[in-house]
Design a protein around this motif. Structure first.
Motif, PDB file in Angstrom:
ATOM      1  N   GLY A 333     -14.035  54.012  30.221  1.00  0.00           N
ATOM      2  CA  GLY A 333     -15.029  54.041  29.161  1.00  0.00           C
ATOM      3  C   GLY A 333     -16.253  54.825  29.583  1.00  0.00           C
ATOM      4  N   LEU A 334     -17.195  54.967  28.664  1.00  0.00           N
ATOM      5  CA  LEU A 334     -18.466  55.639  28.920  1.00  0.00           C
ATOM      6  C   LEU A 334     -19.579  54.604  28.851  1.00  0.00           C
ATOM      7  CD1 LEU A 334     -17.891  58.782  26.673  1.00  0.00           C
ATOM      8  CD2 LEU A 334     -17.630  58.631  29.156  1.00  0.00           C
ATOM      9  N   HIS A 335     -20.593  54.767  29.723  1.00  0.00           N
ATOM     10  CA  HIS A 335     -21.587  53.708  29.877  1.00  0.00           C
ATOM     11  C   HIS A 335     -22.955  54.304  30.121  1.00  0.00           C
ATOM     12  CE1 HIS A 335     -23.757  50.429  31.912  1.00  0.00           C
ATOM     13  NE2 HIS A 335     -24.037  51.318  32.835  1.00  0.00           N
ATOM     14  N   GLY A 336     -23.979  53.564  29.704  1.00  0.00           N
ATOM     15  CA  GLY A 336     -25.343  53.876  30.109  1.00  0.00           C
ATOM     16  C   GLY A 336     -26.144  54.640  29.081  1.00  0.00           C
ATOM     17  N   GLU A 337     -27.382  54.929  29.468  1.00  0.00           N
ATOM     18  CA  GLU A 337     -28.320  55.609  28.589  1.00  0.00           C
ATOM     19  C   GLU A 337     -27.759  56.962  28.156  1.00  0.00           C
ATOM     20  OE1 GLU A 337     -33.000  57.108  28.623  1.00  0.00           O
ATOM     21  OE2 GLU A 337     -32.176  55.924  30.275  1.00  0.00           O
ATOM     22  N   GLN A 371     -19.370  43.652  27.280  1.00  0.00           N
ATOM     23  CA  GLN A 371     -19.036  44.945  26.710  1.00  0.00           C
ATOM     24  C   GLN A 371     -19.620  45.073  25.307  1.00  0.00           C
ATOM     25  OE1 GLN A 371     -17.040  42.285  26.976  1.00  0.00           O
ATOM     26  NE2 GLN A 371     -15.000  42.666  26.162  1.00  0.00           N
ATOM     27  N   ALA A 372     -19.516  46.258  24.739  1.00  0.00           N
ATOM     28  CA  ALA A 372     -20.071  46.513  23.407  1.00  0.00           C
ATOM     29  C   ALA A 372     -19.423  45.614  22.357  1.00  0.00           C
ATOM     30  CB  ALA A 372     -19.876  47.984  23.040  1.00  0.00           C
ATOM     31  N   ASP A 373     -20.143  45.395  21.260  1.00  0.00           N
ATOM     32  CA  ASP A 373     -19.646  44.518  20.198  1.00  0.00           C
ATOM     33  C   ASP A 373     -18.666  45.221  19.266  1.00  0.00           C
ATOM     34  OD1 ASP A 373     -21.145  42.244  20.962  1.00  0.00           O
ATOM     35  OD2 ASP A 373     -22.919  43.060  19.987  1.00  0.00           O
ATOM     36  N   ASN A 374     -18.871  46.523  19.022  1.00  0.00           N
ATOM     37  CA  ASN A 374     -17.994  47.218  18.081  1.00  0.00           C
ATOM     38  C   ASN A 374     -17.982  48.709  18.374  1.00  0.00           C
ATOM     39  OD1 ASN A 374     -20.054  48.644  16.247  1.00  0.00           O
ATOM     40  ND2 ASN A 374     -20.770  46.503  16.196  1.00  0.00           N
ATOM     41  N   THR A 431     -24.943  51.462  23.912  1.00  0.00           N
ATOM     42  CA  THR A 431     -24.822  51.992  25.277  1.00  0.00           C
ATOM     43  C   THR A 431     -23.799  51.230  26.114  1.00  0.00           C
ATOM     44  OG1 THR A 431     -26.680  50.604  25.999  1.00  0.00           O
ATOM     45  CG2 THR A 431     -27.191  52.851  25.292  1.00  0.00           C
ATOM     46  N   SER A 432     -23.540  49.961  25.815  1.00  0.00           N
ATOM     47  CA  SER A 432     -22.574  49.194  26.611  1.00  0.00           C
ATOM     48  C   SER A 432     -21.182  49.783  26.477  1.00  0.00           C
ATOM     49  CB  SER A 432     -22.559  47.725  26.149  1.00  0.00           C
ATOM     50  OG  SER A 432     -23.796  47.108  26.416  1.00  0.00           O
ATOM     51  N   ILE A 433     -20.372  49.544  27.490  1.00  0.00           N
ATOM     52  CA  ILE A 433     -19.052  50.174  27.575  1.00  0.00           C
ATOM     53  C   ILE A 433     -18.045  49.511  26.640  1.00  0.00           C
ATOM     54  CG2 ILE A 433     -18.041  48.725  29.378  1.00  0.00           C
ATOM     55  CD1 ILE A 433     -17.102  51.338  30.729  1.00  0.00           C
ATOM     56  N   ILE A 434     -17.084  50.277  26.166  1.00  0.00           N
ATOM     57  CA  ILE A 434     -15.851  49.759  25.563  1.00  0.00           C
ATOM     58  C   ILE A 434     -14.812  49.838  26.675  1.00  0.00           C
ATOM     59  CG2 ILE A 434     -14.174  49.963  23.700  1.00  0.00           C
ATOM     60  CD1 ILE A 434     -16.980  49.550  22.659  1.00  0.00           C
ATOM     61  N   ALA A 435     -14.458  48.704  27.275  1.00  0.00           N
ATOM     62  CA  ALA A 435     -13.597  48.687  28.457  1.00  0.00           C
ATOM     63  C   ALA A 435     -12.130  48.704  28.036  1.00  0.00           C
ATOM     64  CB  ALA A 435     -13.893  47.463  29.328  1.00  0.00           C
ATOM     65  N   PRO A 498      -3.768  43.406  36.022  1.00  0.00           N
ATOM     66  CA  PRO A 498      -5.121  43.424  36.604  1.00  0.00           C
ATOM     67  C   PRO A 498      -5.822  44.746  36.299  1.00  0.00           C
ATOM     68  CG  PRO A 498      -3.475  43.871  38.266  1.00  0.00           C
ATOM     69  CD  PRO A 498      -2.734  43.465  37.025  1.00  0.00           C
ATOM     70  N   ALA A 499      -7.129  44.707  36.187  1.00  0.00           N
ATOM     71  CA  ALA A 499      -7.879  45.927  35.868  1.00  0.00           C
ATOM     72  C   ALA A 499      -9.246  45.902  36.509  1.00  0.00           C
ATOM     73  CB  ALA A 499      -8.035  46.057  34.350  1.00  0.00           C
ATOM     74  N   THR A 500      -9.740  47.063  36.877  1.00  0.00           N
ATOM     75  CA  THR A 500     -11.077  47.196  37.429  1.00  0.00           C
ATOM     76  C   THR A 500     -11.477  48.654  37.388  1.00  0.00           C
ATOM     77  OG1 THR A 500     -12.494  46.710  39.305  1.00  0.00           O
ATOM     78  CG2 THR A 500     -10.317  47.490  39.813  1.00  0.00           C
ATOM     79  N   ASP A 501     -12.712  48.948  37.742  1.00  0.00           N
ATOM     80  CA  ASP A 501     -13.237  50.307  37.809  1.00  0.00           C
ATOM     81  C   ASP A 501     -13.431  50.914  36.419  1.00  0.00           C
ATOM     82  OD1 ASP A 501     -11.962  51.677  40.924  1.00  0.00           O
ATOM     83  OD2 ASP A 501     -13.582  50.310  40.477  1.00  0.00           O
ATOM     84  N   TYR A 502     -14.102  52.077  36.408  1.00  0.00           N
ATOM     85  CA  TYR A 502     -14.433  52.725  35.140  1.00  0.00           C
ATOM     86  C   TYR A 502     -14.293  54.211  35.274  1.00  0.00           C
ATOM     87  CZ  TYR A 502     -16.042  48.122  34.149  1.00  0.00           C
ATOM     88  OH  TYR A 502     -16.064  46.780  33.959  1.00  0.00           O
TER      89      TYR A 502
END
Length: 502
Positions: A333-337, A371-374, A431-435, A498-502
């Motif tokens: 996903g994409l994250h941040g300002e 994570q993001a709401d929508n 700005t929050s990620i969609i994981a 299992p999942a981790t990282d971005y």
């Protein structure tokens, strides 16, 4: 009570370790997360409990206890014996998230006369590395008793509270080839074993799945290809008499002998064919079900473990295109300002023009659902190789925060007509990620694109974003897709993601 020898390489198909040998608390089995394991399957300790959610005691900036798995009671009533050794392989991270400094894997022994556990060894988090073998001599009389047990525990640490949406499943430890026996010695580290090391991969072009109606009605079909991973764990060369591939459908089995090979010691091998002359078949118009079995035949000795010489996976062609194999080793996903309004797109090529009814998306668990709401679900046509022309949008799709760790079906309000090359993906509204799940060990490139600030760029991250366009009606009772192609054994199980990282 168990007697010696005790051995487990986790090559059987299940979700948790064998209950006849282990008592598991949050520990699961995995098959795609290990990187170059001794044999297929490994035991995973991570940050999620047995329900697939973060441990309630997990906190930012604090190391906390997570999974535990202990052996069933074992008879070690050999007073004064000096030749009992416990050995096992361990790996930090694999294709997932490596444990950092401060994280750890702990080995404990249980003393029956004292009725308490004692820590024997601690393994610090650190850089990812190949599987390493540990040898531990058990000589203390308080352990050489009936009812001896040993266990593994892991300690995790979550990321910074400054970026809570980036905290997904983390701190993976992988354990394989656990052996406890008498008449061993420090140098008893060799296994005269030839083994499969991963589930067999069979694809049509880049696709793990294609809609069955598209496959049978198209005049242009991409070539079938397969990959089979195996290893010689012996310290001498071994002869692999044959690799046999069996494709079973509608009561019919097609068998292929893939050759004879000389295998140098301690070597990993890939048997790969990009031009496998095979046409899939089915007695049905809308679905095809296959059991894909691989079996190794080698110059086996009495020490070769037969369970890891054969594996069967269920492969289904139904109503979607799938680039991923169904298991998420990470999140994407994409994250941040500046990332609000950013877009991610995945490229597909439809075999025939058709109407897309929706998509399957795999959503990864995020700590405290940060994570993001929508998001906006989108479809683009292809212009000059890029997703320039938007042809459909479903706005404000809710992120299913209580249904993570699996595929969720998201329908469009109206079917979307697509042909040739098209893209599906999403646009962020905050700005929050969609994981979204990321299949790291399926590394077909050139399908992932992102757009931050108006320009589309190709992602260089190896792996596949777990989104699947769906064609035709979805006639399932629920909106959820099974998380992985099925693997078959005496019991039919679906294994974890299992999942981790971005």
């Amino acid at each position: 009570m168990l007697e010696l020898p005790f051995f487990d390489d986790f090559s059987y198909i299940d979700t948790t370790p064998d209950a006849k040998r282990w008592v598991a608390h949050g520990t699961t089995l995995c098959y795609d997360l290990p990187k170059n394991p001794p044999s297929t399957g490994a035991m995973l300790l991570d940050a999620l409990d047995s329900n697939g959610v973060f441990y309630s005691n997990a906190r930012y900036g604090t190391t906390t206890a997570a999974d535990t798995v202990e052996s069933q009671p074992i008879n070690l009533d050999y007073p004064g014996e000096k030749s009992i050794w416990l050995s096992f392989y361990y790996q930090r991270g694999g294709y997932g998230d490596r444990p950092e400094k401060g994280d750890s894997l702990v080995l404990d022994f249980y003393s029956p006369p004292e009725q308490k556990w004692q820590s024997v060894k601690l393994y610090e988090g650190g850089n990812s590395a190949p599987f390493q073998q540990e040898m531990i001599n058990i000589t203390d009389d308080k352990f050489l008793r009936k009812g001896f047990r040993f266990r593994f525990r892991n300690y995790i640490s979550l990321g910074s509270s400054l970026a809570p949406d980036l905290v997904s499943n983390c701190d993976h430890w992988l354990i394989d080839y656990v052996s406890l026996d008498i008449n061993r010695h420090q140098g008893d580290t060799v296994y005269k074993d030839v083994s499969l090391t991963n589930t067999p991969i069979i694809k049509i072009g880049d696709y793990q799945e294609v809609p069955w109606r598209h496959y049978i009605n198209s005049n242009i079909r991409e070539k079938v290809n397969y990959t089979i991973h195996y290893r010689n764990n012996d310290n001498r060369a071994r002869l692999l008499d044959s690799i046999n591939l069996y494709l079973t459908h509608d009561g019919t089995t097609d068998k292929y002998a893939l050759g004879t090979f000389n295998m140098p010691s301690y070597m990993d091998f890939d048997n790969h064919n990009d031009d496998f002359a095979y046409t899939f078949k089915s007695q049905y118009d809308t679905i095809a079900n296959y059991d894909v079995k691989v079996r190794l035949v080698s110059d086996a000795t009495a020490n070769d473990f037969p369970d890891n010489n054969e594996i069967t996976v269920r492969k289904t062609f139904s109503n979607c295109y799938a680039l991923d194999d169904g298991s998420a080793e990470a999140a994407y996903g994409l994250h941040g300002e500046g990332s609000d309004g950013a877009m991610i797109a995945v490229k597909f090529n439809t075999y025939i023009p058709d109407k897309m009814h929706g998509v399957y998306m795999y959503f990864c668990p995020v700590y405290h659902n940060q994570q993001a709401d929508n998001f906006d679900l989108k479809v683009w046509a292809c212009e000059n190789g890029l997703p320039i022309s938007e042809i459909a949008t479903k706005a404000n799709v809710e992120v299913p925060k209580d249904s993570t760790g699996k595929f969720i079906y998201i329908p469009f309000e109206y079917p979307v007509e697509v042909s040739d090359t098209f893209f599906v993906g999403w646009q962020k509204n905050e700005t929050s990620i969609i994981a979204v799940g990321f299949d790291r060990n399926t590394s077909t490139p050139n399908h992932k694109y992102f757009n931050i600030g108006g320009d589309w760029k190709q992602s260089k991250e190896l792996g596949q974003i777990m989104i699947r366009p769906v064609f035709g009606d979805v006639k399932t009772a629920t909106s959820e897709l099974l998380p992985k192609h099925q693997l078959t054994s005496k019991k039919l199980k679906i294994y974890p993601n299992p999942a981790t990282d971005y």
